[in-house]
Motif scaffolding. Structure first.
Motif, mmCIF file in Angstrom:
data_model
loop_
_atom_site.group_PDB
_atom_site.id
_atom_site.type_symbol
_atom_site.label_atom_id
_atom_site.label_comp_id
_atom_site.label_asym_id
_atom_site.label_seq_id
_atom_site.Cartn_x
_atom_site.Cartn_y
_atom_site.Cartn_z
ATOM 1 N N ASN A 19 38.809 35.569 42.499
ATOM 2 C CA ASN A 19 38.983 34.793 41.217
ATOM 3 C C ASN A 19 37.714 35.366 40.214
ATOM 4 O OD1 ASN A 19 41.449 33.709 41.952
ATOM 5 N ND2 ASN A 19 40.295 31.745 42.642
ATOM 6 N N PHE A 20 36.905 36.400 40.722
ATOM 7 C CA PHE A 20 35.748 36.684 39.635
ATOM 8 C C PHE A 20 35.419 38.101 40.264
ATOM 9 C CE2 PHE A 20 34.034 34.531 43.455
ATOM 10 C CZ PHE A 20 33.101 35.400 43.825
ATOM 11 N N ASN A 21 34.849 38.700 39.170
ATOM 12 C CA ASN A 21 33.995 40.013 39.173
ATOM 13 C C ASN A 21 34.911 41.191 39.548
ATOM 14 O OD1 ASN A 21 31.860 38.920 38.505
ATOM 15 N ND2 ASN A 21 30.923 38.823 40.564
ATOM 16 N N ASP A 22 36.205 41.353 39.314
ATOM 17 C CA ASP A 22 37.039 42.426 39.501
ATOM 18 C C ASP A 22 37.052 42.540 41.110
ATOM 19 O OD1 ASP A 22 38.500 44.822 38.734
ATOM 20 O OD2 ASP A 22 36.814 45.919 38.945
ATOM 21 N N ALA A 23 37.423 41.543 41.770
ATOM 22 C CA ALA A 23 37.233 41.945 43.195
ATOM 23 C C ALA A 23 38.564 41.782 44.107
ATOM 24 C CB ALA A 23 36.359 40.859 43.729
ATOM 25 N N CYS A 37 27.669 49.818 42.957
ATOM 26 C CA CYS A 37 28.666 49.606 42.011
ATOM 27 C C CYS A 37 28.301 48.657 41.196
ATOM 28 C CB CYS A 37 30.059 49.544 42.659
ATOM 29 S SG CYS A 37 30.545 50.807 43.596
ATOM 30 N N ARG A 38 28.861 48.496 40.182
ATOM 31 C CA ARG A 38 28.355 47.336 39.091
ATOM 32 C C ARG A 38 28.314 45.980 39.472
ATOM 33 N NH1 ARG A 38 31.915 50.963 36.246
ATOM 34 N NH2 ARG A 38 30.547 52.492 34.956
ATOM 35 N N SER A 39 29.340 45.552 40.307
ATOM 36 C CA SER A 39 29.275 44.157 40.816
ATOM 37 C C SER A 39 29.179 43.921 42.146
ATOM 38 C CB SER A 39 30.557 43.412 39.889
ATOM 39 O OG SER A 39 31.454 43.999 40.372
ATOM 40 N N GLY A 75 42.016 45.265 57.686
ATOM 41 C CA GLY A 75 42.054 44.484 58.857
ATOM 42 C C GLY A 75 40.502 43.749 58.838
ATOM 43 N N ASN A 76 39.885 43.724 57.763
ATOM 44 C CA ASN A 76 38.803 42.812 57.616
ATOM 45 C C ASN A 76 38.690 42.408 56.133
ATOM 46 O OD1 ASN A 76 37.424 44.831 55.996
ATOM 47 N ND2 ASN A 76 37.039 46.123 58.030
ATOM 48 N N TYR A 77 37.648 41.643 56.136
ATOM 49 C CA TYR A 77 37.502 41.062 54.576
ATOM 50 C C TYR A 77 36.296 41.989 53.548
ATOM 51 C CZ TYR A 77 40.839 37.579 55.864
ATOM 52 O OH TYR A 77 41.916 37.034 56.067
ATOM 53 N N TRP A 78 36.473 42.900 53.581
ATOM 54 C CA TRP A 78 35.516 43.917 52.564
ATOM 55 C C TRP A 78 35.944 43.803 51.217
ATOM 56 C CZ3 TRP A 78 31.310 45.330 54.629
ATOM 57 C CH2 TRP A 78 31.232 45.750 55.825
ATOM 58 N N THR A 79 34.943 43.598 50.397
ATOM 59 C CA THR A 79 35.480 43.332 48.922
ATOM 60 C C THR A 79 35.388 44.446 48.166
ATOM 61 O OG1 THR A 79 34.633 40.844 49.096
ATOM 62 C CG2 THR A 79 34.690 42.284 46.794
ATOM 63 N N PHE A 80 36.399 45.161 47.389
ATOM 64 C CA PHE A 80 36.521 46.314 46.935
ATOM 65 C C PHE A 80 36.815 45.928 45.319
ATOM 66 C CE2 PHE A 80 38.034 47.418 51.102
ATOM 67 C CZ PHE A 80 37.439 48.607 51.145
ATOM 68 N N THR A 81 36.160 46.699 44.703
ATOM 69 C CA THR A 81 36.374 46.431 43.220
ATOM 70 C C THR A 81 37.082 48.123 42.657
ATOM 71 O OG1 THR A 81 34.135 47.734 42.675
ATOM 72 C CG2 THR A 81 34.302 45.260 42.840
ATOM 73 N N MET A 128 31.272 58.290 44.222
ATOM 74 C CA MET A 128 30.657 57.204 43.807
ATOM 75 C C MET A 128 28.977 57.118 43.749
ATOM 76 S SD MET A 128 33.125 54.211 45.471
ATOM 77 C CE MET A 128 33.421 54.858 46.855
ATOM 78 N N ALA A 129 28.549 57.794 44.905
ATOM 79 C CA ALA A 129 26.960 57.807 44.917
ATOM 80 C C ALA A 129 26.253 58.589 43.691
ATOM 81 C CB ALA A 129 26.656 58.452 46.345
ATOM 82 N N GLU A 130 27.048 59.790 43.221
ATOM 83 C CA GLU A 130 26.566 60.460 42.046
ATOM 84 C C GLU A 130 26.719 59.501 40.885
ATOM 85 O OE1 GLU A 130 28.183 64.234 39.454
ATOM 86 O OE2 GLU A 130 28.475 64.337 41.822
ATOM 87 N N GLU A 131 27.683 58.671 40.609
ATOM 88 C CA GLU A 131 27.992 57.911 39.658
ATOM 89 C C GLU A 131 27.176 56.649 39.652
ATOM 90 O OE1 GLU A 131 31.333 55.165 37.127
ATOM 91 O OE2 GLU A 131 32.088 56.848 38.601
ATOM 92 N N PHE A 132 26.899 56.058 40.658
ATOM 93 C CA PHE A 132 26.483 54.759 40.649
ATOM 94 C C PHE A 132 24.805 54.773 41.311
ATOM 95 C CE2 PHE A 132 30.877 53.585 40.817
ATOM 96 C CZ PHE A 132 30.858 52.788 39.602
ATOM 97 N N GLY A 133 24.727 55.945 42.179
ATOM 98 C CA GLY A 133 23.424 55.820 42.906
ATOM 99 C C GLY A 133 23.271 55.156 44.167
ATOM 100 N N THR A 134 22.477 55.256 44.991
ATOM 101 C CA THR A 134 22.484 54.401 46.273
ATOM 102 C C THR A 134 21.124 53.555 46.241
ATOM 103 O OG1 THR A 134 21.384 56.313 47.568
ATOM 104 C CG2 THR A 134 23.732 56.163 47.595
ATOM 105 N N THR A 135 21.315 52.600 47.244
ATOM 106 C CA THR A 135 20.112 51.609 47.234
ATOM 107 C C THR A 135 19.257 52.305 48.396
ATOM 108 O OG1 THR A 135 21.223 50.406 48.966
ATOM 109 C CG2 THR A 135 21.535 49.853 46.755
ATOM 110 N N ILE A 136 17.992 51.476 48.669
ATOM 111 C CA ILE A 136 16.981 51.938 49.759
ATOM 112 C C ILE A 136 17.649 51.891 51.151
ATOM 113 C CG2 ILE A 136 15.104 51.689 48.186
ATOM 114 C CD1 ILE A 136 14.627 48.946 49.795
ATOM 115 N N HIS A 137 18.839 51.032 51.155
ATOM 116 C CA HIS A 137 19.437 50.702 52.575
ATOM 117 C C HIS A 137 20.750 51.857 52.522
ATOM 118 C CE1 HIS A 137 16.862 47.210 52.621
ATOM 119 N NE2 HIS A 137 17.454 46.856 51.418
ATOM 120 N N GLY A 138 20.826 52.569 51.759
ATOM 121 C CA GLY A 138 22.124 53.655 51.719
ATOM 122 C C GLY A 138 23.300 52.968 51.284
ATOM 123 N N SER A 139 23.353 52.012 50.695
ATOM 124 C CA SER A 139 24.539 51.457 50.066
ATOM 125 C C SER A 139 24.765 52.127 48.495
ATOM 126 C CB SER A 139 24.801 49.829 50.279
ATOM 127 O OG SER A 139 24.632 49.433 51.296
#
Length: 93
Positions: free
Chosen positions: A56-60, A32-34, A66-72, A18-29
């Motif tokens: 209900n929005f953004n392909d989420a 992804c598109r949305s 066990g938590n509420y991480w949002t995946f796309t 994923m990092a190769e496809e989308f790149g990373t932020t200055i914070h290391g995340s």
């Protein structure tokens, strides 16, 4: 229209892929598109998880982590065999 539905099993892509496809932020995340794939989500890479909810929005999607991480869908392996098997079994019923 959502590509996946509640009950589907998906496999989370590898961090480096994923990092190769989308790149990373200055914070290391991974930006992804949305949504962001954050460092704390790295433990799910390569794991198969079940979709337990859909936003209900953004392909989420919410998965059984066990938590509420949002995946796309960009975070899922493409053409995941287990998802196709699950859908096939439902068609047979």
């Amino acid at each position: 229209m959502k590509r996946y539905k509640v009950g589907d099993i998906v496999q989370i892509r590898q961090w480096d892929d994923m990092a190769e496809e989308f790149g990373t932020t200055i914070h290391g995340s991974i930006a992804c598109r949305s949504w962001y794939f954050v460092e704390e989500m790295k433990k799910y890479c390569g794991k198969k998880l079940r979709i337990i909810g859909i936003r209900n929005f953004n392909d989420a999607y919410y998965l059984n982590t066990g938590n509420y991480w949002t995946f796309t869908s960009e975070m899922f392996e493409k053409g995941d065999l287990s998802m196709l098997i699950t859908r096939r079994q439902e068609c047979i019923k």
